[in-house]
Design an enzyme around this catalytic site. Structure first.
Site, PDB file in Angstrom:
ATOM      1  N   HIS A 247       0.918  -1.136   0.079  1.00  0.00           N
ATOM      2  CA  HIS A 247       0.038  -0.060   0.217  1.00  0.00           C
ATOM      3  C   HIS A 247       0.911   1.058   0.008  1.00  0.00           C
ATOM      4  O   HIS A 247       1.945   1.188   0.607  1.00  0.00           O
ATOM      5  CB  HIS A 247      -1.098   0.080   1.241  1.00  0.00           C
ATOM      6  CG  HIS A 247      -2.093  -0.922   1.177  1.00  0.00           C
ATOM      7  ND1 HIS A 247      -2.831  -0.896  -0.101  1.00  0.00           N
ATOM      8  CD2 HIS A 247      -2.630  -1.887   1.936  1.00  0.00           C
ATOM      9  CE1 HIS A 247      -3.938  -1.517   0.190  1.00  0.00           C
ATOM     10  NE2 HIS A 247      -3.497  -2.432   1.452  1.00  0.00           N
ATOM     11  N   CYS A 303       0.343   2.717  -4.904  1.00  0.00           N
ATOM     12  CA  CYS A 303      -0.296   3.863  -5.298  1.00  0.00           C
ATOM     13  C   CYS A 303       0.517   5.242  -4.802  1.00  0.00           C
ATOM     14  O   CYS A 303       1.322   4.953  -3.932  1.00  0.00           O
ATOM     15  CB  CYS A 303      -1.565   3.990  -4.468  1.00  0.00           C
ATOM     16  SG  CYS A 303      -2.719   2.722  -5.113  1.00  0.00           S
TER      17      CYS A 303
END
Length: 457
Positions: A247, A303
């Site tokens: 993440h 991301c």
């Protein structure tokens, strides 16, 4: 997987370039911004962090030397677990290890096959040449103290020295934002580095959340310690490799070096209690100590990762510096200032700063100026990121296995075309993703570079 040697040890400053300590405001201001902050498991392609992680109830620790904690490092020469620590090794953080709720099921997807290898990629003519070995000077001559003139420079690595790698894959199993392919990514990159570029398994540190050894769990403390290990003792022509799959997100910028107002972050397995890791800290640990001519190749499959290593030179698919993200005039002037700082020449530093045109100085409220002044480097640092800072990166399936899209595309592109220039590789990576994902991989560097030379690591 083996981890036979983890020298660890503290971070050694080898001459800062425009270094300034991080600001004292370390308390996090709530959760990261809400849009696009996570991704869920396949089969359909998903984005990292469609939902924001829970608010992190923690205070960032007060900055110590160079903006990171040095606690836990002790001199020792003894065996711990299934690997050795050498003089300067570190003791793992105290407390119970994170419990793994599953077993590792193999190295992940099968690397691309069936496509004949070609000498060069379809972009450009002929095979690219190797990088030059001599120092690369550019920009104006600067007048330093004592009347001596100097010119900014950097040096490409020949990648003929020591090879070390750190591969991190975090699936966050059992959480509301669990992923499926990140552990596979770490093992596939490890295998690719060994088979394609001659890395040795004993010189690759693996941090995955299915590990049984508590020192191989990707906690915040273990990740930071492994980053220090990666760059410790770095020399010219060494080749270091950093891979992160997990993440990623953004948090408000506290030191004014981001033109969008947000720092990029990665999320360790224990981020809810220990916090995230900010791009400024990753740059301070893995880029700043490197000498000229040492290579660090970084891949961020997460991301909002476009500038996750805070490298100021961002390149387009045409191989030129992107506008207005980085103006060559600003880059040259502020790299000159940074190199003057490295020599202890404050007069030259001020002269370099003042030499930048007013037009450049007025753009993006000074954020670009500060980034170029403090984040350029004579070392050879390259970052491949899965998407722009404003985009998400997919966790999906390729060849029947869960994987991060960027990790798969990087391996697939170099498997099909082993001899590629940097601009060719950027385009072939994008081709691997085109039509399936919206994300646009990015190439950034610590110095202005010739993107037509051969990519090596």
């Amino acid at each position: 997987m083996s981890w036979n040697q983890y020298p660890g040890g503290g971070h050694h400053q080898q001459g800062g370039y425009g270094y300034r300590p991080p600001p004292p405001q370390w308390a996090q201001q709530g959760p990261p911004p809400p849009p696009n902050m996570g991704y869920r498991p396949p089969p359909p392609p998903q984005a990292y962090y469609n939902n924001p992680p829970p608010p992190q109830q923690y205070q960032r620790p007060a900055p110590q030397q160079n903006g990171y904690q040095q606690g836990g490092y002790q001199q020792q020469q003894q065996s711990q677990g299934n690997y050795r620590t050498s003089n300067g090794g570190y003791v793992p953080p105290t407390g119970a290890p994170v419990e793994a709720s599953y077993h590792h099921t193999g190295a992940g997807y099968t690397p691309p096959s069936g496509t004949p290898q070609r000498t060069s990629a379809p972009y450009g003519a002929g095979a690219p040449i190797r990088p030059p070995s001599q120092a690369q000077h550019y920009g104006p001559q600067l007048q330093g103290q004592g009347g001596q003139s100097a010119q900014p420079y950097f040096q490409y690595s020949q990648c003929t020295g020591k090879k070390k790698a750190l591969c991190i894959g975090i699936n966050y199993v059992g959480s509301s934002s669990a992923l499926a392919g990140c552990i596979n990514d770490a093992h596939n990159v490890q295998k690719f580095l060994i088979e394609r570029y001659g890395y040795k398994s004993e010189d690759i540190v693996m941090l995955t959340d299915d590990a049984r050894n508590p020192r191989q769990i990707p906690t915040r403390a273990n990740i930071l310690a492994a980053m220090h290990w990666l760059v410790q003792g770095a020399q010219p022509n060494d080749s270091l490799f950093f891979h992160y799959s997990g993440h990623g997100g953004q948090t408000p910028d506290l030191d004014g070096d981001e033109d969008d107002g947000y720092d990029e972050v990665i999320y360790p397995l224990d981020f809810k209690t220990a916090g995230h890791i900010v791009d400024d800290d990753m740059h301070n640990i893995m880029v700043r100590p490197l000498p000229a001519g040492c290579r660090l190749t970084a891949i961020y499959d997460s991301c909002h990762s476009g500038t996750a290593l805070d490298l100021p030179y961002i390149y387009s698919t045409e191989g030129v510096i992107k506008e207005p993200n980085l103006l060559a005039e600003a880059g040259q002037g502020l790299l000159s200032a940074g190199m003057s700082y490295l020599r202890g020449d404050t007069g030259g530093m001020l002269q370099g700063i003042m030499g930048i045109g007013k037009k450049v100085m007025n753009q993006n409220s000074g954020a670009m100026e500060k980034a170029r002044q403090t984040k350029t480097s004579p070392a050879d640092v390259i970052s491949w990121s899965g998407c722009k800072d404003s985009q998400t990166s997919a966790d999906t399936q390729e060849a029947g296995r869960a994987t991060g899209a960027m990790s798969y595309a990087f391996i697939a592109a170099l498997t099909k075309y082993p001899q590629q220039s940097y601009v060719q590789l950027l385009n072939t990576i994008r081709d691997e993703l085109k039509g399936k994902y919206d994300q646009k991989p990015q190439l950034s560097a610590s110095h202005p570079m010739d993107t037509n030379i051969l990519f090596i690591c």
